[in-house]
Design an enzyme around this catalytic site. Structure first.
Site, short mmCIF file in Angstrom:
data_model
loop_
_atom_site.label_atom_id
_atom_site.label_comp_id
_atom_site.label_asym_id
_atom_site.label_seq_id
_atom_site.Cartn_x
_atom_site.Cartn_y
_atom_site.Cartn_z
CG HIS A 35 -9.29 0.67 -0.56
ND1 HIS A 35 -8.71 0.39 0.66
CD2 HIS A 35 -10.62 0.73 -0.30
CE1 HIS A 35 -9.63 0.29 1.59
NE2 HIS A 35 -10.81 0.50 1.04
CG ASP A 70 -6.44 -2.56 2.92
OD1 ASP A 70 -5.31 -2.39 3.40
OD2 ASP A 70 -7.05 -1.67 2.28
CG HIS A 103 -3.90 -1.38 -1.72
ND1 HIS A 103 -5.05 -2.06 -2.06
CD2 HIS A 103 -4.24 -0.58 -0.69
CE1 HIS A 103 -6.04 -1.68 -1.26
NE2 HIS A 103 -5.58 -0.77 -0.41
CG ASP A 147 -5.08 2.73 0.76
OD1 ASP A 147 -6.04 1.96 0.64
OD2 ASP A 147 -3.95 2.37 1.16
CG MET A 202 -11.21 3.86 2.23
SD MET A 202 -9.62 3.74 3.05
CE MET A 202 -8.55 3.71 1.61
CG MET A 208 -11.86 -2.28 5.09
SD MET A 208 -10.39 -1.93 4.10
CE MET A 208 -9.31 -1.10 5.28
CB SER A 253 -0.90 0.02 1.24
OG SER A 253 -1.50 1.29 1.33
CG MET A 284 -8.13 7.55 2.62
SD MET A 284 -7.16 7.58 4.14
CE MET A 284 -6.42 5.96 4.07
C1 DX5 Z 1 -6.33 1.76 5.46
C2 DX5 Z 1 -5.88 1.49 4.06
C3 DX5 Z 1 -4.82 0.46 3.97
C4 DX5 Z 1 -3.55 0.87 4.65
C5 DX5 Z 1 -2.88 -0.38 5.16
O1 DX5 Z 1 -7.42 2.60 5.43
O2 DX5 Z 1 -6.97 1.03 3.28
O3 DX5 Z 1 -4.57 0.07 2.63
O4 DX5 Z 1 -2.67 1.57 3.82
O5 DX5 Z 1 -1.78 0.00 5.89
P1 DX5 Z 1 -1.10 -0.96 6.96
O6 DX5 Z 1 -0.63 -2.17 6.22
O7 DX5 Z 1 -0.01 -0.10 7.51
O8 DX5 Z 1 -2.17 -1.30 7.99
ZN ZN Z 2 -6.52 0.09 1.28
#
Ligand code: DX5
Ligand code: ZN
Length: 219
Positions: A67, A176, A34, A36, A69, A138, A9, A38
């Protein structure tokens, strides 16, 4: 022999050296990038948006696993397709018309993913599982990297695996949050197909070797 995929990620990467970190993933044994996104509304944090993804896509050579969010992700499905997303994952909790959203993602040429928050049970997917390419369980509350793994995840992976098998679906199971060498093997044994790992990879002294060892530990 498992062919479980590893998806580092980029949230945990060094944003001052993003190209370097993307290229590290390119050259490593990792399978996917990956990414993210947000919005500060669906989750209490803002990561980065389209201009950054555009630059990640310019350098990345592997599957772009995006991903989202964010609330109301339907607004941006075509934008993410144009930016080069291979997989687009939306949150179950953010989609009142999930079936329609998944069709739109596929119509835009991407694999359709659905992420479940820790409190959302697997049975909510009973009538839609065959339409989902990837379910992302998650294993932390979404919004931040570096949190601890929620142990109830194993039960959810087994329940999801049973649902997929009972419906004869081809859906992949992604995990994840809080993934490390301590839980990777057990997750694969429970049925995981893709392990996302942020901090465990990027905060280690040698991310390339960490990816290699993680891959070896689940082979
Ligand atoms: C959290 C993200 C994850 C995050 C995982 O909201 O969706 O993808 O980056 O990070 P680690 O592996 O540090 O928990
Ligand atoms: Zn993620």
């Amino acid at each position: 022999m498992s062919n479980t995929k590893i998806a580092p990620s980029l949230l945990a990467a060094d944003f001052g050296n993003l190209q370097r970190d993307v290229e590290m993933v390119n050259l490593s044994l990792a399978d996917w990038h990956h990414i993210d996104i947000m919005d500060g509304v669906f989750v209490p944090n803002i990561s980065f948006g389209m201009p950054v993804l555009k630059n990640i896509a310019k350098h990345a050579t592997k599957t772009l696993d995006v991903h989202l969010m964010i609330v109301d992700p339907d607004r941006y499905i075509n934008t993410f397709a144009d930016l080069g997303a291979t997989n687009l994952t939306v949150h179950y909790e953010a989609c009142p018309h999930l079936h329609r959203t998944l069709q739109a993602i596929k119509a835009a040429g991407m694999k359709a993913g659905v992420a479940l928050n820790p409190h959302t049970t697997i049975n909510h997917l009973e009538d839609i599982i065959a339409d989902i390419d990837i379910v992302c369980i998650m294993s932390v509350n979404p919004g931040f990297g570096g949190q601890s793994f929620i142990e109830n995840t194993y039960t959810k992976v087994s329940a999801l695996k049973a649902l997929i098998t009972s419906k004869n679906a081809k859906t992949l199971i992604e995990i994840d949050g809080g993934v490390t060498d301590k839980n990777a093997k057990a997750l694969v044994e429970a049925g995981a197909d893709i392990l996302v790992a942020g901090s465990f990879v990027f905060k280690s002294n040698d991310p390339t070797t960490t990816i290699k060892n993680l891959k070896k530990s689940i082979a």
